[in-house]
Design a protein around this motif. Structure first.
Motif, PDB file in Angstrom:
ATOM      1  N   ILE A  95      42.763  47.079  35.866  1.00 57.46           N
ATOM      2  CA  ILE A  95      42.833  45.723  35.347  1.00 57.46           C
ATOM      3  C   ILE A  95      44.173  45.121  35.751  1.00 57.46           C
ATOM      4  N   VAL A  96      44.132  44.031  36.491  1.00 59.42           N
ATOM      5  CA  VAL A  96      45.369  43.375  36.913  1.00 59.42           C
ATOM      6  C   VAL A  96      45.731  42.337  35.864  1.00 59.42           C
ATOM      7  N   GLY A  97      46.827  42.545  35.173  1.00 56.33           N
ATOM      8  CA  GLY A  97      47.259  41.623  34.120  1.00 56.33           C
ATOM      9  C   GLY A  97      47.034  42.219  32.745  1.00 56.33           C
ATOM     10  N   GLY A  98      48.129  42.400  32.029  1.00 59.47           N
ATOM     11  CA  GLY A  98      48.044  42.994  30.694  1.00 59.47           C
ATOM     12  C   GLY A  98      48.211  41.967  29.599  1.00 59.47           C
ATOM     13  N   GLY A  99      47.797  40.726  29.858  1.00 62.25           N
ATOM     14  CA  GLY A  99      47.800  39.709  28.812  1.00 62.25           C
ATOM     15  C   GLY A  99      46.602  39.922  27.895  1.00 62.25           C
ATOM     16  N   ILE A 135      39.541  44.352  37.853  1.00 64.39           N
ATOM     17  CA  ILE A 135      39.369  43.182  36.997  1.00 64.39           C
ATOM     18  C   ILE A 135      40.545  42.254  37.223  1.00 64.39           C
ATOM     19  N   ASN A 136      40.254  41.027  37.584  1.00 65.78           N
ATOM     20  CA  ASN A 136      41.308  40.055  37.811  1.00 65.78           C
ATOM     21  C   ASN A 136      41.551  39.273  36.522  1.00 65.78           C
ATOM     22  N   ALA A 137      42.585  39.702  35.789  1.00 63.77           N
ATOM     23  CA  ALA A 137      42.936  39.016  34.544  1.00 63.77           C
ATOM     24  C   ALA A 137      44.399  38.623  34.603  1.00 63.77           C
ATOM     25  N   ALA A 138      44.802  38.124  35.749  1.00 59.69           N
ATOM     26  CA  ALA A 138      46.219  37.840  35.959  1.00 59.69           C
ATOM     27  C   ALA A 138      46.596  36.434  35.517  1.00 59.69           C
ATOM     28  N   GLY A 139      45.808  35.845  34.678  1.00 60.43           N
ATOM     29  CA  GLY A 139      46.139  34.553  34.086  1.00 60.43           C
ATOM     30  C   GLY A 139      46.418  33.491  35.122  1.00 60.43           C
ATOM     31  N   ALA A 140      47.558  32.818  34.978  1.00 62.44           N
ATOM     32  CA  ALA A 140      47.908  31.716  35.862  1.00 62.44           C
ATOM     33  C   ALA A 140      48.036  32.175  37.317  1.00 62.44           C
ATOM     34  N   ILE A 155      45.947  36.666  43.135  1.00 61.12           N
ATOM     35  CA  ILE A 155      45.306  37.986  43.195  1.00 61.12           C
ATOM     36  C   ILE A 155      43.992  37.886  43.969  1.00 61.12           C
ATOM     37  N   ALA A 156      43.270  36.805  43.735  1.00 62.06           N
ATOM     38  CA  ALA A 156      42.009  36.616  44.462  1.00 62.06           C
ATOM     39  C   ALA A 156      42.279  36.495  45.954  1.00 62.06           C
ATOM     40  N   GLU A 157      43.359  35.779  46.288  1.00 60.36           N
ATOM     41  CA  GLU A 157      43.704  35.620  47.698  1.00 60.36           C
ATOM     42  C   GLU A 157      44.033  36.955  48.344  1.00 60.36           C
ATOM     43  N   TYR A 207      36.014  41.608  39.421  1.00 63.82           N
ATOM     44  CA  TYR A 207      35.475  40.821  38.309  1.00 63.82           C
ATOM     45  C   TYR A 207      36.561  39.898  37.786  1.00 63.82           C
ATOM     46  N   PHE A 208      36.182  38.701  37.382  1.00 62.94           N
ATOM     47  CA  PHE A 208      37.161  37.749  36.866  1.00 62.94           C
ATOM     48  C   PHE A 208      37.108  37.643  35.347  1.00 62.94           C
ATOM     49  N   ALA A 209      38.273  37.395  34.786  1.00 60.58           N
ATOM     50  CA  ALA A 209      38.365  36.990  33.369  1.00 60.58           C
ATOM     51  C   ALA A 209      39.576  36.084  33.325  1.00 60.58           C
TER      52      ALA A 209
END
Ligand SMILES: Cc1cc2nc3c(=O)[nH]c(=O)nc-3n(C[C@H](O)[C@H](O)[C@H](O)COP(=O)(O)OP(=O)(O)OC[C@H]3O[C@@H](n4cnc5c(N)ncnc54)[C@H](O)[C@@H]3O)c2cc1C
Lengths: 490, 248
Positions: free
Chosen positions: A68-72, A288-293, A298-300, A436-438
């Protein structure tokens, strides 16, 4: 092994990691057990945990089923639901990667913590209702043996939305949808409004909607820490580092109509360690792309949006950081204990903060007028003139007591702003099949995180949404040009 | 190339601790005689608990479940006899007391038994409920919120009554005149703020609320919010403990 050791450079002993991650092909998970037993022994021996030569605890594992990318709050919520919905304890390994565990830039802790059901899209209302239920029972969901219960500090005071003549009809419609979905919202005429909240100047207000239950604000930090504590106890691993690269393989395929598409699959995530040149590849099955702003970036990295414009390959994830200011002011004659979270016809909002006649609020520049310029998202500096020129006049107009107030402090945070339709992006990418996006919730991600985490986990584990159908929020809408917009009343 | 491997791993880790291994283990441990019984017990333990922590988690969940069960609504009673009887039944079952309009207070005896005579009061509204010390929670409150003529409600020392519960009391705004929340460990100023909906309230007891951070100030603010209501609670001395800065 040799290649990896070379890549990682000197100063690190690959043997030190050997025990923990080498996997035999046999049925028993010996590696896991041995390191578990070792850990137990070390914890009872005095000074046993100190091992300067072989300390690799700061490094991520070499393998993890899910990264999971992003621990927000969104990342942690996905982690929580993955572990909670897994079929058997320990069935999936989950790793959360974040580059900043002080959360100095994370939107989660810089938000104002509001939760409401006053949306126009049924999906958003459902997400919010699910989340409020989660928050109410937070000490059941996130209970950890031997840890004190969480104090969410929920203020159940409701949102009060004000509509002008122009927005009244839309508001009425929205409230109808909200009630259908089970939200407790009432409509108020200007006169009723004056009776209930005498401190409001109802000039220019044609209609107000007011949430009676399940709306208000809470402490985002508490939710974040609660999730963190819980997922840690469930065996989720954390790693401090930045995701810099994805290694993926691609497959060319042809659709029935003869079009050629390239399907990609990420199989390694490179995590760059904090303050070092070292990086660690983590082999994984799902990202999982949860890197917020920063989820657009990350998608790029995964190659999303790199293709001829107009094609699915060329469709970017339209999420970018947008800077938003929050001001905290003191006003001795300000509204009292009953003050709800007020959103004015102008888009300005405020709420009470604590008991000492302190209030906080702000406004989105683009909500004031579309021509308004977005502030530079390069840093988190606060523009104090923005309050003087753009926020305060509206506040003082709506609540005359705010004519004399004193700004005590201010901060800025980033919206994970979806430039396409300001709503969330949930679920897998159609071409990069295991990302996956969130993300992309643009100002309401905090309150929907518990529900979104569940939806993403269901998607990963079951292949479809179960609790709430979020298919309108899938990535493909960007390619198809189907906006799912909130019908705003401003 | 590594991708299929990673998937394999996902699959293989699922099998690593398959039930086969555990059962095999338990068979070797259990002595021959009580083989069956021991096996069943070990099987149960192995299936359900990894370690002591898991056991305690399980016990916690049981506890939570018990509170939930106590707060179930008696839908069949409600359907058959209406909200008043269902509400009264709920309160009595919890160990509280109820008063139908024009009747005496009713309460269960020491052993949790009560007479079902009140089932004849179907058309008589309940005007007062004393649920002091009951295990009522958010869910169970449903039963009380259906009592639209309720004038007096005591929730003293209810361990599960919290701010979320208070946010639902607006549903009784049409009738409620007296409310006691004294001694509720989970009620804070954030929930008290919701009581502004109760414009008919004449008496409110908010004494002895440990979760309220600033009892003196809170009382003043509640009094301001409900000008027609007598507010009991936090004596002024508690307000005096404030530093000079906070008082200004
Ligand atoms: C001023 C303001 C007010 C708000 N008010 C509300 C509100 O009232 N209600 C509401 O519901 N929402 C609100 N929000 C929105 C809400 O805060 C966000 O939608 C939500 O917090 C997003 O959570 P997240 O976990 O996706 O993002 P974040 O909390 O930002 O977490 C993302 C994490 O990803 C990490 N990261 C990024 N890139 C990388 C990388 N390459 N490698 C490793 N880690 C990386 C970052 O360090 C960060 O910690 C508000 C936002 C702001 C700015």
């Amino acid at each position: 092994m040799l290649r990896r050791a070379l890549r990682l450079g000197v100063g690190r002993c690959p043997l030190g990691r050997g025990l923990g991650t080498r996997r035999g092909g046999s049925t028993l998970d010996w590696d896991g057990k041995v390191s578990d037993i070792k850990k137990k022994i070390q914890s009872v021996l005095p000074g046993g945990a100190w091992n300067p030569l072989y300390d690799t605890s700061h490094l991520p594992p070499e393998h993890s089923d899910v990264v999971i990318v992003g621990g927000g709050v969104l990342g942690l919520s996905v982690a929580y639901w993955l572990k909670r919905l897994e079929k058997r304890r320990g069935a999936i390994q989950v790793l959360v990667v974040d580059r900043d565990y002080t959360y100095s830039h994370a939107s989660t802790v810089l938000s104002v913590g509001g939760i409401r059901q006053q949306f126009s899209l049924p999906e958003n209302i459902q997400l919010s209702l699910f989340s409020v239920d989660f928050l109410r029972n937070i000490n059941e969901y996130l209970a950890v043996v031997d840890d004190p219960p969480l104090d969410l500090q929920f203020n159940p005071l409701g949102y009060l939305l004000l509509a002008s003549e122009k927005g009244a009809a839309i508001m009425e419609n929205n409230v109808k949808v909200q009630r259908q979905e089970g939200a407790k919202v009432c409509l108020m005429s200007p006169e009723q409004l004056r009776n209930k909240f005498p401190w409001i100047n109802t000039e220019g207000v044609a209609l107000a909607s007011y949430g009676l239950e399940n709306e208000g604000w809470f402490d985002p930090w508490c939710l974040l820490q609660g999730l963190r504590r819980k997922v840690q106890s469930m065996g989720v691993r954390f790693c401090h580092g930045e995701v810099t690269r994805f290694i993926s393989s691609s497959d060319r395929m042809e659709t029935a109509s003869g079009e050629e598409v390239t399907l990609k699959r990420i199989h390694e995530v490179h995590v760059k360690m904090d303050r070092s040149l070292e990086y660690q590849p983590v082999e994984c099955a799902i990202v999982i792309n949860a890197a917020g702003a920063w989820s657009g970036q990350i998608a790029e990295l995964a190659g999303i949006g790199k293709g001829p414009p107009g094609t699915l390959q060329g469709t970017k994830l339209p999420v970018e950081p947008r800077k938003r200011y929050v001001y905290l002011w003191h006003c001795p004659q300000g509204p009292g204990l009953e003050t709800p979270f007020v959103t004015d016809t102008s888009g300005t909002y405020f709420r009470r903060e604590g008991l000492g006649n302190n209030y906080l609020g702000g406004c989105s520049p683009t909500e004031l007028s579309p021509q308004e310029e977005e502030p530079d998202p390069g840093n988190l500096e606060v523009d104090h003139d923005f309050f003087q020129d753009k926020v305060w006049p509206h506040l003082a107009q709506r609540v005359p007591a705010f004519e004399s107030l004193k700004v005590r402090s201010a901060w800025a945070g980033y919206y994970d702003y979806n430039t396409f339709d300001q709503n969330g992006v949930v679920g897998p990418h159609p071409l990069v099949v295991n990302m996956y996006f969130a993300t992309g919730f643009s100002g309401h991600g905090l309150q929907q995180a518990p529900a979104v985490g569940r939806a993403v986990a269901e998607m990963v584990l079951e292949g479809h949404f179960q609790t709430i159908n979020l298919s309108p929020f899938l990535f493909s809408r960007f390619y198809l040009g189907e906006k799912v917009e909130e019908r705003n009343i401003i | 190339m590594a991708a299929p491997r990673a998937f394999l791993h996902l699959a293989s880790s699922i099998w690593k601790w398959g039930p086969r291994d555990i059962r095999g283990l338990s068979r070797t441990v259990a002595p021959e005689g009580s083989w069956r019984k021991g096996r069943a017990l070990l099987q149960f333990l192995a299936d359900h608990f990894y370690d002591v922590k898991a056991l305690r988690e399980y016990l916690f969940r049981k506890q939570v479940l018990k509170v939930h069960q106590k707060n179930r609504s008696f839908t069949h009673i409600k359907e058959q006899y209406g909200p008043y009887i269902a509400g009264a039944y709920f309160v009595l079952k919890q160990g509280g007391a109820v008063k139908f309009q024009g009747q005496e207070w009713m309460q269960s005896n020491g052993r949790g038994r009560f007479s079902l005579d009140f089932f004849k009061f179907q058309a008589v509204p309940v005007e007062a409920v004393d649920a002091s010390g009951c295990a009522i929670n958010y869910q169970g409150l449903d039963n009380l919120l259906a009592l639209k003529e309720l004038q007096s409600l005591s929730l003293q020392r209810c361990p599960h009554v919290d701010d979320w519960c208070l946010s639902r009391l607006h549903q009784l705004a049409g009738s409620l005149q007296e409310l006691s929340l004294a001694g509720c460990p989970q009620v804070s100023e954030r929930g008290l703020a919701c009581l502004h909906h109760l414009q008919k309230l004449r008496r409110l007891d908010i004494s002895d609320l440990p979760a309220v951070s600033n009892p003196g100030l809170t009382r003043i603010l509640v009094e301001e919010m409900l000008p027609n209501c007598e507010v009991l609670g936090a004596d002024w001395a508690q307000g005096l403990k404030l530093g000079p800065e906070e008082q200004s």
